[in-house]
Enzyme design. Structure first.
Site, PDB file in Angstrom:
ATOM      1  N   GLU A 239       0.771  -1.242   0.000  1.00  0.00           N
ATOM      2  CA  GLU A 239       0.000   0.000   0.000  1.00  0.00           C
ATOM      3  C   GLU A 239       0.808   1.301   0.000  1.00  0.00           C
ATOM      4  O   GLU A 239       0.705   2.115   0.925  1.00  0.00           O
ATOM      5  CB  GLU A 239      -0.997  -0.010   1.164  1.00  0.00           C
ATOM      6  CG  GLU A 239      -2.028  -1.112   0.997  1.00  0.00           C
ATOM      7  CD  GLU A 239      -3.193  -1.033   1.964  1.00  0.00           C
ATOM      8  OE1 GLU A 239      -3.102  -0.292   2.972  1.00  0.00           O
ATOM      9  OE2 GLU A 239      -4.204  -1.723   1.709  1.00  0.00           O
ATOM     10  N   GLU A 350      -5.371  -7.984  -1.231  1.00  0.00           N
ATOM     11  CA  GLU A 350      -6.128  -7.682  -0.014  1.00  0.00           C
ATOM     12  C   GLU A 350      -7.556  -7.358  -0.393  1.00  0.00           C
ATOM     13  O   GLU A 350      -7.808  -6.496  -1.245  1.00  0.00           O
ATOM     14  CB  GLU A 350      -5.542  -6.500   0.771  1.00  0.00           C
ATOM     15  CG  GLU A 350      -4.389  -6.831   1.673  1.00  0.00           C
ATOM     16  CD  GLU A 350      -4.033  -5.670   2.611  1.00  0.00           C
ATOM     17  OE1 GLU A 350      -4.942  -4.894   2.985  1.00  0.00           O
ATOM     18  OE2 GLU A 350      -2.848  -5.543   2.955  1.00  0.00           O
TER      19      GLU A 350
END
Length: 418
Positions: A239, A350
């Protein structure tokens, strides 16, 4: 279809001519405990994903597949799209799995990782057999749920014992390697994921914080360690956010080159974009264009896979129990089109939601779409299991009783493969 108009359309179908109630496209039409409509709107057919969930798939024909009910195998039907824009596939995505978290505990979004807060999912971590049994969980997911991949998040600071640019710490890497080897022993693919948000203690890699050389040093060592393991997958970074995407792409290029030059010449490497890897922003924020330029040393893009995330709650944060979207129209459909046009593939590493009905509906729809578009989507990895306990809002950690494990409702309904 927009959920706000679905009830109105359903009511209209009931009132008009006394018609039998019909479920809207992408709506639930069956499954254990389902008491709603079982007939689908014209142009769609009811597709059974598993014993707990069936949905109305547009433009569908049926094929036979095998699913796992609570008490044993059975034969059901699964619908496959025949639309030219979403090529049909009977096998679904290649990879399905769950994140096995714990070595990343203590990491925050500014790239600070407090190593004392690491909570490894290793049953015998301290020799007392009282830590979460991540390897046992993976064994269950493989044997009972047909899963084939696990993502193993870890903090950069933990691996080098807080020595930026230093060597892998022998104690830390030996502990983390226990989890990796446990994963490999099951025949699964194992993603080594550096969970630092493109940062170290607040500084952005290659953009005023750690140098690219310090970051590539980490990856050169990891690649050298696992160069002979074809099922180790290198997840460059978790991320990235608020980065200059072109500068970040240059950093990613250096990492790819370092991994390949360290002897890991053919393994999968996943390339993460900006904006928390959002699948919905991957094209619009420039990540797709910038990362498309990243290549192997020979100029090819073989096994360089775009790495995206997407949650299903109201703000895409993965912090709410309820889900509000299946992400098809807003993320995965436009991304699938772009991937086909550019002959590339992506993996969703994810995704998650609460163990509630809204998430079972939306997640199963999302997974079904990925399965229908497996030419461009390699797979999905749910978030998360490992050291998460039952109080975590997005827990996918199975509970154990003796030698048996029980899945959460979201895993058993949507993520499990058999």
């Amino acid at each position: 279809m927009n959920k706000s108009v679905a009830p109105l359309l359903l009511a209209a179908s009931i009132l008009y001519g006394g018609a039998v109630a019909q479920q809207t496209v992408w709506g639930q039409c069956g499954g254990i405990g389902w008491s709603g409509p079982t007939n689908c709107a014209p142009g769609s057919a009811c597709s059974t994903l598993n014993p707990y969930y069936a949905q109305c798939i547009p433009g569908a024909t049926t094929i036979t597949t095998s699913t796992r009910p609570p008490s044993g195998p059975t034969t059901t039907t699964r619908a496959t799209s025949t639309s030219s824009s979403t090529p049909p596939t009977s096998s679904g995505v290649r990879f399905a799995g769950v994140n096995i978290a714990g070595f990343d505990f203590g990491c925050t979004t500014d790239g600070t990782c407090v190593t004392s807060k690491v909570y490894p999912p290793l049953k015998n971590f301290t020799g007392s057999n009282n830590y979460p049994d991540g390897i046992g969980q993976m064994q269950h997911f493989v044997n009972e749920d047909g899963m084939t991949i696990f993502r193993l998040p870890v903090g950069w600071q933990y691996l080098v014992n807080n020595n930026l640019g230093g060597n892998l710490d022998s104690t830390s890497i030996s502990k983390y390697d226990q989890l990796v080897q446990g994963c490999l022993s099951l025949g699964a693919y194992c993603i080594v994921d550096i969970h630092n948000y493109a940062r170290w203690n607040g500084g952005i890699i290659g953009q005023g914080g750690p140098t690219n050389a310090q970051f590539t040093s980490l990856w050169s060592q990891l690649a050298s360690k696992y160069a002979s393991q074809s099922r180790v997958w290198f997840g460059i970074m978790n991320e990235p956010h608020d980065v200059n995407i072109n500068t970040w792409a240059a950093t990613v290029q250096e990492v790819v080159t370092a991994i390949r030059n360290a002897g890991a010449t053919s393994q999968f490497i996943s390339l993460p974009g900006n904006d928390w890897q959002s699948a919905g922003a991957f094209i619009s924020d420039g990540s797709a264009a910038a990362l498309s330029q990243v290549t192997n040393p020979d100029g090819s893009t073989t096994n360089l896979i775009f790495d995206v995330h997407k949650y299903l709650d109201s703000d895409n944060s993965g912090t709410h129990a309820e889900c509000t979207t299946n992400n098809i129209d807003g993320a995965f459909s436009p991304l699938a089109t772009w991937l086909r046009q550019n002959n590339r593939q992506a993996i969703l590493t994810e995704t998650g939601g609460g163990n509630v009905q809204s998430c079972i509906q939306d997640m199963c729809q999302q997974i079904q779409y990925l399965n229908q578009n497996s030419d461009v989507y390699l797979g999905y990895v749910g978030w998360g299991a490992g050291s998460f306990d039952s109080t975590y809002v997005l827990t996918e950690t199975p509970t154990s009783s003796g030698n048996s494990w029980t899945d959460t409702s979201l895993v058993s309904s949507c993520l499990a493969r058999k």
